[in-house]
Scaffold this active site. Structure first.
Site, PDB file in Angstrom:
ATOM      1  N   ASP A  24       3.884  18.025 -11.678  1.00  0.00           N
ATOM      2  CA  ASP A  24       3.694  18.317 -12.884  1.00  0.00           C
ATOM      3  C   ASP A  24       4.171  19.683 -13.195  1.00  0.00           C
ATOM      4  O   ASP A  24       4.923  19.935 -14.291  1.00  0.00           O
ATOM      5  CB  ASP A  24       2.303  18.294 -13.501  1.00  0.00           C
ATOM      6  CG  ASP A  24       1.740  16.952 -13.944  1.00  0.00           C
ATOM      7  OD1 ASP A  24       2.499  16.000 -13.321  1.00  0.00           O
ATOM      8  OD2 ASP A  24       0.953  16.850 -14.828  1.00  0.00           O
ATOM      9  N   ASP A  74       0.388  15.883  -6.454  1.00  0.00           N
ATOM     10  CA  ASP A  74       0.179  15.711  -7.826  1.00  0.00           C
ATOM     11  C   ASP A  74       0.304  16.832  -8.647  1.00  0.00           C
ATOM     12  O   ASP A  74       0.998  17.025  -9.921  1.00  0.00           O
ATOM     13  CB  ASP A  74      -1.170  15.166  -7.962  1.00  0.00           C
ATOM     14  CG  ASP A  74      -1.475  14.486  -9.531  1.00  0.00           C
ATOM     15  OD1 ASP A  74      -0.628  14.174  -9.921  1.00  0.00           O
ATOM     16  OD2 ASP A  74      -2.664  15.150  -9.767  1.00  0.00           O
ATOM     17  N   ASP A  76      -1.803  27.939  -3.552  1.00  0.00           N
ATOM     18  CA  ASP A  76      -1.759  28.885  -4.793  1.00  0.00           C
ATOM     19  C   ASP A  76      -0.428  29.771  -4.789  1.00  0.00           C
ATOM     20  O   ASP A  76       0.068  29.980  -5.969  1.00  0.00           O
ATOM     21  CB  ASP A  76      -2.982  29.948  -4.701  1.00  0.00           C
ATOM     22  CG  ASP A  76      -3.147  30.377  -3.133  1.00  0.00           C
ATOM     23  OD1 ASP A  76      -2.521  30.063  -2.434  1.00  0.00           O
ATOM     24  OD2 ASP A  76      -4.088  31.480  -3.244  1.00  0.00           O
ATOM     25  N   TYR A 130      -7.331  11.454  -2.647  1.00  0.00           N
ATOM     26  CA  TYR A 130      -7.447  10.369  -3.200  1.00  0.00           C
ATOM     27  C   TYR A 130      -8.145   9.023  -2.730  1.00  0.00           C
ATOM     28  O   TYR A 130      -8.674   8.343  -3.610  1.00  0.00           O
ATOM     29  CB  TYR A 130      -6.155  10.151  -3.641  1.00  0.00           C
ATOM     30  CG  TYR A 130      -5.591  10.895  -4.875  1.00  0.00           C
ATOM     31  CD1 TYR A 130      -5.381  12.135  -4.668  1.00  0.00           C
ATOM     32  CD2 TYR A 130      -5.097  10.110  -6.183  1.00  0.00           C
ATOM     33  CE1 TYR A 130      -4.760  12.941  -5.909  1.00  0.00           C
ATOM     34  CE2 TYR A 130      -4.440  10.595  -7.185  1.00  0.00           C
ATOM     35  CZ  TYR A 130      -4.422  12.213  -7.126  1.00  0.00           C
ATOM     36  OH  TYR A 130      -3.766  12.969  -8.111  1.00  0.00           O
ATOM     37  N   LYS A 175      -3.192  24.676   2.277  1.00  0.00           N
ATOM     38  CA  LYS A 175      -4.438  25.913   2.112  1.00  0.00           C
ATOM     39  C   LYS A 175      -4.866  25.914   3.545  1.00  0.00           C
ATOM     40  O   LYS A 175      -6.088  25.724   3.751  1.00  0.00           O
ATOM     41  CB  LYS A 175      -5.201  25.307   1.085  1.00  0.00           C
ATOM     42  CG  LYS A 175      -6.303  26.110   0.734  1.00  0.00           C
ATOM     43  CD  LYS A 175      -5.608  27.442  -0.300  1.00  0.00           C
ATOM     44  CE  LYS A 175      -6.556  28.595  -0.511  1.00  0.00           C
ATOM     45  NZ  LYS A 175      -5.918  29.614  -1.175  1.00  0.00           N
TER      46      LYS A 175
HETATM   47  C1  IPM Z   1       0.621  10.711 -10.921  1.00  0.00           C
HETATM   48  C2  IPM Z   1      -0.491  10.527 -11.634  1.00  0.00           C
HETATM   49  C3  IPM Z   1      -1.531   9.668 -11.029  1.00  0.00           C
HETATM   50  C4  IPM Z   1      -1.956  10.630  -9.711  1.00  0.00           C
HETATM   51  C5  IPM Z   1      -2.856   9.541 -11.702  1.00  0.00           C
HETATM   52  C6  IPM Z   1      -2.280   8.714 -13.090  1.00  0.00           C
HETATM   53  C7  IPM Z   1      -3.853   8.488 -10.966  1.00  0.00           C
HETATM   54  O1  IPM Z   1      -0.942  11.683 -12.047  1.00  0.00           O
HETATM   55  O2  IPM Z   1       1.281   9.951 -10.314  1.00  0.00           O
HETATM   56  O3  IPM Z   1       1.100  11.803 -10.605  1.00  0.00           O
HETATM   57  O4  IPM Z   1      -2.705  11.322  -9.681  1.00  0.00           O
HETATM   58  O5  IPM Z   1      -1.244  10.251  -8.608  1.00  0.00           O
HETATM   59 MG    MG Z   2       0.099  13.333 -11.487  1.00  0.00          MG
END
Ligand code: IPM
Ligand code: MG
Length: 365
Positions: A250, A246, A222, A143, A190
């Site tokens: 999710d 990240d 993975d 990032y 990884k």
């Molecule tokens: C998160 C989001 C952010 C990230 C985006 C919006 C930049 O996906 O907080 O997980 O990737 O960190």
């Molecule tokens: Mg995210």
């Protein structure tokens, strides 16, 4: 009465809709426990682009840093998708994280008994539920590495780079979290391909001896992504890099039934003696701005409300208040209230405002 200063950045999409109930719940907590929460409204993201022409107006970082914590809704939306990287709403979020030094992002994912029917996994895989914590490195890696285009614009690069110092401090945050939980830590990387991952393992080898009570294992990312959907109950604390965290967070959130439920806390270094015990942090639901449901009173405010609870706990040391907010959320779910994302069958979904008001009411008792 002690004063607790909170910076608010509602942001874009559903951000303002979920921050409002979080503030309502904080006000109820303040009243009940006789704490004075004061709020400083700030702007960032798309909302700031519209007003000031840039995603993070000058002075925002400083104004946030003067508060004890920052509660943020979400940033981003399709109308800003074609801006160059440095002018996008997301840039504000990344700059806030970096400049406020919050390198350890804690993302708990818990399967609540009340929401077992919305977990997408087969029943037999989650019989015993799961309760895991992803500790994501937040201010380094891909990032924040160099990025760019080749001379003809037809090649591009993003660099993943980590220093031992960056790795060590987030690992320690992970170990400390593990000590407060079930004392298991999984380092996800990884290392069969990436040199940065091999450095993570090397630094872990130097650090783990300080936490003899914690059992450590290693998974390639993975495989970790696969194990999360096969046996999420096996995990306690996962520590991983910015990008992997990240993605995995999710995935983990979807297993809890809805991404709308998940809070997060982003913390910097532990406070020194002069801080009065307060530790700055950024608190945000992980769901993002969800432009498709913005303005419809449909969003789930529980991720934001639970983020406020984490703020009470980690930044202000108000454990009793944090537990009370979390118990109020549980009570409302027990009572059967559901926003659209977690409603099933014949349950009529409650709106964002109704859900928030119900939590505030449950808290007031
Ligand atoms: C998160 C989001 C952010 C990230 C985006 C919006 C930049 O996906 O907080 O997980 O990737 O960190
Ligand atoms: Mg995210």
């Amino acid at each position: 009465m002690d004063e607790y200063r909170i910076a608010l950045i509602p942001g874009d999409g559903i951000g303002p809709e979920v921050i409002a109930p979080a503030v309502e719940v904080l006000a109820a907590a303040g009243k009940k426990f006789r704490r004075r929460f004061t709020f400083t409204m700030l702007e960032a993201g798309g909302a700031a682009i519209e007003r000031y022409g840039l995603p993070l107006p000058e002075g925002t970082v400083e104004a946030a840093a003067e508060c004890g914590a920052l509660l943020l809704g979400a940033v981003g939306g399709p109308q800003w998708d074609n801006l160059p990287g440095s002018g996008r709403p997301e840039r504000a979020l990344l700059d806030l994280r970096k400049e406020l030094g919050v390198f350890a992002n804690l993302r708990p994912a818990v399967l609540r008994p009340q929401l077992r029917d919305v977990c997408p996994l087969k029943k037999e895989l989650v019989q015993d539920g799961f309760d895991l914590l992803i500790v994501r490195e937040l201010t380094g890696g891909l990032y924040f590495g160099d990025r760019g285009r080749g001379a003809d614009g037809r090649s591009a690069f993003d660099m993943e780079s980590y220093s031992a110092v960056e790795i060590e401090r987030v690992l320690r945050a992970g170990y400390e979290a593990a000590l407060r939980r079930r004392k298991k830590l999984t380092l996800v990387d990884k290392a069969n391909v990436l040199e940065t991952s091999r450095l993570w393992r090397e630094v872990n080898g130097e650090v783990m001896g300080d936490y003899p009570g914690v059992a450590v294992d290693f998974l390639y990312v993975d495989n970790a992504a696969m194990q999360l959907v096969r046996a999420p109950g096996k995990f306690d604390v996962i520590v991983t890099s910015n990008l992997f965290g990240d993605i995995l967070s999710d995935e983990a959130s979807a297993l809890t039934g809805s991404i709308g439920m998940l809070p997060s806390a982003s913390l910097g270094a532990a406070p020194g003696a002069s801080s009065g015990g307060q530790r700055f942090g950024i608190y945000e639901p992980i769901h993002g701005s969800a432009p498709d449901i913005a303005g419809k009173d449909m969003a789930n405010p529980l991720g934001a409300i639970l983020s406020a609870a984490l703020m009470l706990r980690y930044s202000f040391g108000l454990e009793e208040e944090a537990l009370a907010v979390e118990a109020a959320v549980t009570a409302v779910l027990e009572a059967g209230l559901r926003t659209a994302d977690i409603a099933r069958g014949s349950t009529k979904p409650a709106g964002t405002r109704k859900m928030g008001a119900a939590v505030a009411e449950a808290l007031a008792g």
